[in-house]
Design an enzyme around this catalytic site. Structure first.
Site, PDB file in Angstrom:
ATOM      1  N   GLU A 144      19.711  41.825  39.414  1.00  0.00           N
ATOM      2  CA  GLU A 144      20.645  41.898  38.293  1.00  0.00           C
ATOM      3  C   GLU A 144      20.127  42.693  37.102  1.00  0.00           C
ATOM      4  O   GLU A 144      20.910  43.333  36.413  1.00  0.00           O
ATOM      5  CB  GLU A 144      21.006  40.471  37.832  1.00  0.00           C
ATOM      6  CG  GLU A 144      21.712  39.638  38.883  1.00  0.00           C
ATOM      7  CD  GLU A 144      23.030  40.250  39.311  1.00  0.00           C
ATOM      8  OE1 GLU A 144      23.814  40.656  38.432  1.00  0.00           O
ATOM      9  OE2 GLU A 144      23.270  40.348  40.531  1.00  0.00           O
ATOM     10  N   SER A 415      67.790  32.194  39.798  1.00  0.00           N
ATOM     11  CA  SER A 415      68.832  31.209  39.495  1.00  0.00           C
ATOM     12  C   SER A 415      68.282  29.820  39.211  1.00  0.00           C
ATOM     13  O   SER A 415      69.021  28.959  38.716  1.00  0.00           O
ATOM     14  CB  SER A 415      69.826  31.134  40.650  1.00  0.00           C
ATOM     15  OG  SER A 415      70.536  32.341  40.770  1.00  0.00           O
TER      16      SER A 415
END
Length: 759
Positions: A144, A415
């Site tokens: 990292e 709807s």
């Protein structure tokens, strides 16, 4: 001035004297300006003479003075730009409790007191950095941020190296963010990929480097990064994947854990073990390239890769727990300042049995019919009519995608939005028997059309909602505004928002037929006002919050949001009658429950991008949605097809073994308790019969009685331990102890504009 204006005392008159006065004033001003100019020129000449001593000419000027001057000018401008960019980033740190806010540790129990998972950081038993294995820290740094202890928060060489590598590869193959930047994102920012977020991330990384030492930054990163499977931090991940503490992981396991930081959903070993091992091998290569280890030291880890525990069959309710944790973080911010707890035990409204069945029902529907309908995703929410969410399905596979489609996906309801329109109309003088003509209508240049095309002429509101006619809600919006549809839509939006819709609901002509976007959770909660005689209930996951020591801190029935009366009881009963007809005679016949009265509304949006069914009984409210994450069209899926069918499967199972309650306005249920029909030989009658629930569900009265007995026994135990009689137990002593079974409380806590299809 008196001398100036009295002619008796001034033989020359006041006018000549005024002229002389003004001339005198003008001359004094001119003289003053001349003096200032003279003094200024003199000062400038002195300054010039003084600065001539430092005059640099020739090559020194062009090599030193001019570059320095330009650097100062550009640097000043750059500092101003950086300040403007940094201000938004530093606003993220305005809370003085920013560090503690991220250290929330929550253990979740279901509604019956069984532990179902945890979220947050286990701050009370976190492992010190010096107790982490050396090879775990080296594997993390090598993968990292190799220059973590050398840079100031942003690794400039590493950033340029990543940019060069990505340019050569023609895509993003290597990240350039330092550990400090990644921690800043985890603490303060979201995962959105925008330039604004990257700028904030850089400034916050610098801010963290100033505020915290390097070791603490690394410790926070190891504790708070998400590593898949619902785990946060390397210790939780080690427990989940290898069933051991992070203190005890070997090199191959450490390499696999370090490989999860990049993409936990892709490299999680319980999902894709070959990919996890391949990623771990890359981490071992990184250890060698960084000079942290030799090939001989990693040889054993290559030959003997890590073996993770097989958790593929474990169905943890991760979508639900993620949402509950977000709700818990909001709740903690509202607690009194006297509450300093950061570790909590929380009892949820979650019913694990119903959650598993809901997951299964949605997955079975997509597996059986998804290819036919070209549908890849779905979501569902099941809640009590008081808003307590019993089950939540946020997608097909949490390991594949942690995006919760039940709470975060805003989709057009079609709807299924119309009940808010009809309820508003009934509140403003209309009746279920009121007649409205289904005929062409236009608002500006927008002319809505019905799902099947054509028009049906005069019909009642009940007939209109049964047939899901689009024209009628649009005409109602015009009538509600006395000819001004904008006013009518404002009334409809007000009803929807009071019911619980938190989406913006922009004012568009097609809003009455469901063109504005909502979430499954909000939309389902909005329907709670119908079985509650017009009172809207807030959706909630948390029933009780206790400290790690077992002290009761918060309780929904006492401290939660109170119901809001949105529509009158009579309007609610009228709407219940109208929507029950939708199930019995209209577009949702596939949702009919044997022996149980139900009501609801289907919804299908333009080009079949979304299909909904939201309905309720006297016991539960449930909403189901199907669609695709990329908004691609489905193959003619309507709300009355797969959504209604899946809703039936979820609700039929949920009603087994519970006392049935009537829907207000529809009369009593057919039977007092829902049972699966059986034939004479004892087998279930019908292929569509719902599977039997795994356990009998206690009624509220029964669970309350068990809780009272349990607490009396706890009081007696404490009294015997302290040598005091049971009658002397204080109120504080009557608080349930911090055990899981202390939470076996009651079963329910006490009291863009466009065409939208009409189906």
């Amino acid at each position: 001035m008196r001398d100036l204006f009295h002619d008796d005392e001034n033989r020359d008159g006041w006018r000549p004297r005024l002229r002389r006065f003004l001339l005198d004033l003008d001359s004094r001003i001119d003289f003053g300006m001349y003096q200032v100019k003279t003094w200024g020129r003199e000062l400038y000449e002195r300054f010039t003479v003084f600065m001539d001593r430092f005059h640099v000419a020739g090559w020194r000027r062009w090599y030193f003075v001019e570059p320095l001057s330009e650097a100062l000018t550009l640097g000043t401008g750059g500092l101003m730009v950086m300040l403007a960019l940094a201000i938004p980033a530093f606003r993220e740190t305005s809370d003085d409790d920013w560090l503690k806010k991220s250290e929330l540790a929550v253990t979740f129990l279901d509604r019956y007191g069984n532990e179902v998972g945890s979220r947050g950081i286990r701050h009370n038993d976190a492992i010190p950095l010096d107790e982490f294995p050396d090879h775990l820290i080296k594997a993390t740094l090598a993968t990292e941020d190799r220059r973590f202890y050398e840079h100031f928060g942003i690794d400039i060489p590493g950033l340029f190296r990543a940019m060069l590598t990505n340019a050569r590869a023609g895509g993003v193959v290597q990240g350039g963010s330092s550990i400090s930047q990644q921690l800043a994102k985890n603490l303060f920012l979201s995962n959105e990929r925008t330039i604004e977020r990257k700028v904030k991330e850089a400034f916050l990384a610098l801010w963290l480097e100033v505020r915290l030492p390097k070791n603490e930054i690394l410790k926070l990163y190891l504790d708070r990064a998400y590593l898949g499977g619902g785990t946060f931090g390397v210790d939780a991940a080690a427990q989940y994947y290898f069933n051991k503490s992070a203190r005890d992981v070997n090199l191959s396991e450490a390499a696999m854990l370090a490989g999860l930081f990049k993409a936990p959903s892709r490299f999680a070993p319980h999902i894709n073990l070959p990919a996890a091992r391949a990623r771990a091998n890359v981490v071992l290569d990184n250890l060698i390239e960084a000079g942290f280890m030799t090939e001989g030291q990693v040889f054993g880890a290559r030959r003997n890769p890590a073996m993770a525990i097989d958790r593929r069959d474990e169905r943890a309710p991760n979508y639900y727990l993620d949402w509950a944790f977000d709700e818990m973080k909001k709740l903690v911010e509202t607690l009194p300042k006297s509450v300093h707890e950061r570790v909590f035990v929380v009892r949820l409204a979650l019913d694990v049995d119903l959650q598993k069945n809901s997951d299964k029902a949605l997955e079975n529907s997509l597996r059986q019919y998804g290819r036919e309908y070209r549908a890849k995703q779905g979501a569902a929410v099941l809640m009590d009519i008081d808003g307590a969410v019993r089950a939540m399905v946020g997608g097909r596979d949490y390991a594949e995608s942690q995006f919760n489609r039940a709470t975060d996906a805003a989709r057009q309801p079609g709807s299924s939005f119309k009940p808010y329109v009809y309820a508003t109309a009934l509140m403003n003088g209309f009746k279920p028997t009121s007649v409205v003509v289904d005929s062409p209508v236009c608002i500006g240049n927008w002319c809505p059309k019905n799902y099947g095309g054509g028009h049906s002429g005069a019909m009642t509101l009940t007939q209109a909602i049964i047939r899901s006619v689009n024209i009628i809600p649009v005409k109602l919006s015009i009538a509600l505004g006395n000819g001004n549809p904008k006013i009518g839509r404002a009334k409809i939006r007000d009803t929807a928002r009071k019911a619980g819709i938190r989406s913006p609901l922009p004012d568009t002509p097609s809003m009455p037929i469901g063109a504005d976007e909502v979430t499954v959770l909000d939309h389902t909660a909005g329907y709670t006002m119908f079985p509650n005689l017009g009172k809207a209930m807030a959706p909630h996951a948390v029933l009780e919050v206790r400290s790690g020591a077992g002290d009761l801190i918060w309780r929904w029935d006492r401290d939660g949001k109170k119901p809001l009366q949105v529509i009158t009881p009579q309007v609610a009963m009228d709407m219940n009658m109208m929507m029950s007809k939708v199930v019995e005679e209209g577009t949702a016949r596939r949702a009919i429950l044997d022996g149980i009265k139900s009501a609801g509304k289907t919804g299908t949006t333009n080009a079949y991008r979304d299909a909904w069914f939201v309905g309720f009984t006297g016991n539960f409210v449930c909403g189901v949605w199907f669609g695709n994450d990329d908004y691609t069209v489905m193959n003619q899926m309507t709300g009355g097809s797969l959504p209604a069918q899946t809703w039936h499967e979820i609700m039929a199972y949920a009603h087994q073994g519970v006392e049935l309650k009537a829907i207000p306005g529809l009369g009593p249920q057919a039977t007092g308790r829902q049972q699966v029909a059986e034939s004479k030989d004892g087998k279930k009658d019908g292929a569509d019969a719902a599977p039997a629930r795994l356990s009998t569900v206690l009624t509220k009265r029964g669970t309350d009685a068990l809780v009272r007995v349990e607490r009396l026994m706890d009081d007696a135990t404490r009294a015997l331990a302290t040598g005091a009689g049971p009658s002397k137990a204080t109120d504080a002593q009557r608080v349930a102890p911090p055990r899981q079974d202390a939470f076996a409380a009651s079963d329910q806590p006490p009291q863009p504009v466009g065409r939208v299809r009409g189906n």
